[in-house]
Design an enzyme around this catalytic site. Structure first.
Site, short mmCIF file in Angstrom:
data_model
loop_
_atom_site.label_atom_id
_atom_site.label_comp_id
_atom_site.label_asym_id
_atom_site.label_seq_id
_atom_site.Cartn_x
_atom_site.Cartn_y
_atom_site.Cartn_z
N GLY A 93 24.00 13.21 -16.73
CA GLY A 93 24.85 12.39 -15.64
C GLY A 93 25.31 13.32 -14.35
CB THR A 94 24.37 15.95 -12.74
OG1 THR A 94 24.31 16.74 -11.21
CG2 THR A 94 23.59 16.83 -13.66
NE ARG B 47 38.67 12.72 -7.67
CZ ARG B 47 37.48 13.60 -8.23
NH1 ARG B 47 37.12 14.66 -7.22
NH2 ARG B 47 36.74 13.40 -9.03
CE1 TYR C 138 39.44 17.12 -5.04
CE2 TYR C 138 40.22 17.38 -2.88
CZ TYR C 138 39.38 17.64 -3.68
OH TYR C 138 37.95 17.89 -3.44
CG ASN D 57 32.53 16.07 -14.56
OD1 ASN D 57 31.70 16.08 -13.24
ND2 ASN D 57 31.93 15.36 -15.66
CG HIS E 280 31.43 22.07 -8.49
ND1 HIS E 280 30.68 21.19 -8.59
CD2 HIS E 280 30.80 23.26 -8.28
CE1 HIS E 280 29.45 21.38 -8.33
NE2 HIS E 280 29.61 22.91 -7.80
P1 NAD Z 1 26.61 12.22 -8.85
O1 NAD Z 1 27.72 11.01 -8.33
O2 NAD Z 1 25.93 12.91 -7.62
O3 NAD Z 1 25.68 11.86 -9.68
C1 NAD Z 1 26.16 10.98 -10.90
C2 NAD Z 1 24.80 10.94 -11.74
O4 NAD Z 1 25.42 10.27 -13.02
C3 NAD Z 1 23.99 10.04 -11.19
O5 NAD Z 1 22.60 10.36 -11.31
C4 NAD Z 1 24.07 8.68 -11.90
O6 NAD Z 1 22.79 8.03 -12.08
C5 NAD Z 1 24.36 8.90 -13.17
N1 NAD Z 1 25.47 8.26 -14.19
C6 NAD Z 1 26.40 7.52 -13.64
N2 NAD Z 1 27.14 6.72 -14.61
C7 NAD Z 1 26.27 7.12 -15.61
C8 NAD Z 1 26.55 6.87 -17.20
N3 NAD Z 1 27.53 6.14 -17.29
N4 NAD Z 1 25.68 7.34 -17.96
C9 NAD Z 1 24.62 8.30 -17.51
N5 NAD Z 1 24.55 8.74 -16.22
C10 NAD Z 1 25.34 8.05 -15.24
O7 NAD Z 1 27.50 13.35 -9.44
P2 NAD Z 1 27.21 14.91 -9.69
O8 NAD Z 1 25.68 15.24 -9.71
O9 NAD Z 1 28.24 15.61 -10.75
O10 NAD Z 1 27.80 15.64 -8.41
C11 NAD Z 1 29.08 15.21 -8.02
C12 NAD Z 1 30.11 16.42 -7.42
O11 NAD Z 1 31.27 15.80 -7.45
C13 NAD Z 1 30.10 17.59 -8.57
O12 NAD Z 1 30.62 18.70 -8.10
C14 NAD Z 1 31.28 16.81 -9.46
O13 NAD Z 1 31.99 17.91 -9.67
C15 NAD Z 1 32.22 16.09 -8.42
N6 NAD Z 1 32.86 14.72 -9.24
C16 NAD Z 1 33.49 15.17 -10.14
C17 NAD Z 1 34.01 14.13 -10.98
C18 NAD Z 1 34.69 14.29 -12.24
O14 NAD Z 1 35.38 15.44 -12.44
N7 NAD Z 1 34.97 13.66 -13.36
C19 NAD Z 1 33.84 12.67 -10.53
C20 NAD Z 1 33.10 12.59 -9.37
C21 NAD Z 1 32.50 13.57 -8.81
#
Ligand code: NAD
Length: 236
Positions: free
Chosen positions: A174-175, A60, A57, A91, A108
């Site tokens: 983006g999820t 990150r 972390y 996020n 989260h």
């Molecule tokens: P995930 O990685 O499971 O899914 C990401 C989604 O975003 C996918 O469907 C992918 O196709 C799409 N994607 C990727 N790049 C994109 C873009 N440029 N434009 C549009 N869509 C795009 O992530 P999730 O569903 O958020 O679940 C992951 C878990 O991990 C969550 O709990 C999240 O909190 C955590 N996480 C957070 C961060 C952050 O805070 N930035 C980063 C990574 C993971």
């Protein structure tokens, strides 16, 4: 005469921050590839090797503070001039805040905050600082990142459900909708309202009526959608 403004609820995931340089789960070569989630993002991992969890972390957090909001975050902030906008984000970064959105619920947690392992309520803003093993909260217990690990309860879920129930328009960005219980939020909103999903990929796990898939990069599709909603409102 004042008209009630439409309420737009936006659920965001890692994909909205991908173009700000913060890796999603699915990206190749990202932090999540270097580590098994079970080793760094679960209560069991914390018991087994807390230093590894803190180190993960800390890295990150460093990436978050050097990243910048992209045009998708900025477009959502722009939407606030015309609609009541509530953002529910999975996020842990602060890119919605830095883009200027004002109503954000972090399902989260938030990586720029820390808390004691004994008390989830008192939060300490640490910004980009590292948490080291031996760093104690004022209650005398070890500090941990203020993030929800896999297998932990999601205390803000009920609040998020209440927000989604009140939506006039629901936008998902983006999820992968693979992480529960957050993924259930799509099924909580009123069935008749307009719903949009912005994602690079077609989400085959979502079966819902009145749902428009806007396939592509969040940095392009979100500003387009925001313009369309604002222009549509002006014409009404
Ligand atoms: P995930 O990685 O499971 O899914 C990401 C989604 O975003 C996918 O469907 C992918 O196709 C799409 N994607 C990727 N790049 C994109 C873009 N440029 N434009 C549009 N869509 C795009 O992530 P999730 O569903 O958020 O679940 C992951 C878990 O991990 C969550 O709990 C999240 O909190 C955590 N996480 C957070 C961060 C952050 O805070 N930035 C980063 C990574 C993971």
């Amino acid at each position: 005469m004042s008209l009630k403004r439409k309420r737009i609820v936006v659920l965001t995931g890692a994909g909205i921050s991908a173009e700000s340089g913060l890796g999603t789960f699915r990206d190749k070569g990202g932090l999540w590839d270097e580590h098994d989630i079970n080793d760094v993002a679960t209560p069991e991992a914390w018991i087994k090797n807390p230093k590894l969890v803190l180190d993960f972390y800390n890295k990150r957090r460093e990436m978050v503070v050097t990243s910048k909001p992209n045009s998708a975050h900025l477009a959502l902030a722009r939407l606030e001039k015309h609609f009541d906008v509530q953002i529910i984000t999975q996020n842990i970064d602060d890119l919605h805040e830095r883009a200027g959105s004002s109503d954000i619920l972090h399902l989260h947690g938030e990586i720029l905050k820390a808390r004691s392992i004994q008390n989830a309520e008192s939060l300490y803003h640490i910004g980009g600082k590292k948490i080291k093993w031996g760093d104690l909260a004022p209650d005398g217990h070890q500090l941990r990142p203020h993030v929800v690990w896999f297998g932990e309860p999601v205390p803000k879920m009920y609040e998020a459900e209440d927000i989604v129930r009140e939506a006039d328009i629901f936008i998902v960005i983006g999820t992968s909708l693979n992480v529960y219980p957050a993924a259930n939020l799509i099924y909580v909103c009123s069935p008749g309202i307009e719903k949009f999903i912005v994602d690079l990929n077609e989400l085959t796990n979502v079966k819902y009526k009145n749902l428009q898939h806007l396939k592509g990069k969040a940095s392009e599709r979100v500003p387009e959608l925001v313009d369309k909603l604002i222009n549509g409102k002006k014409q009404n």
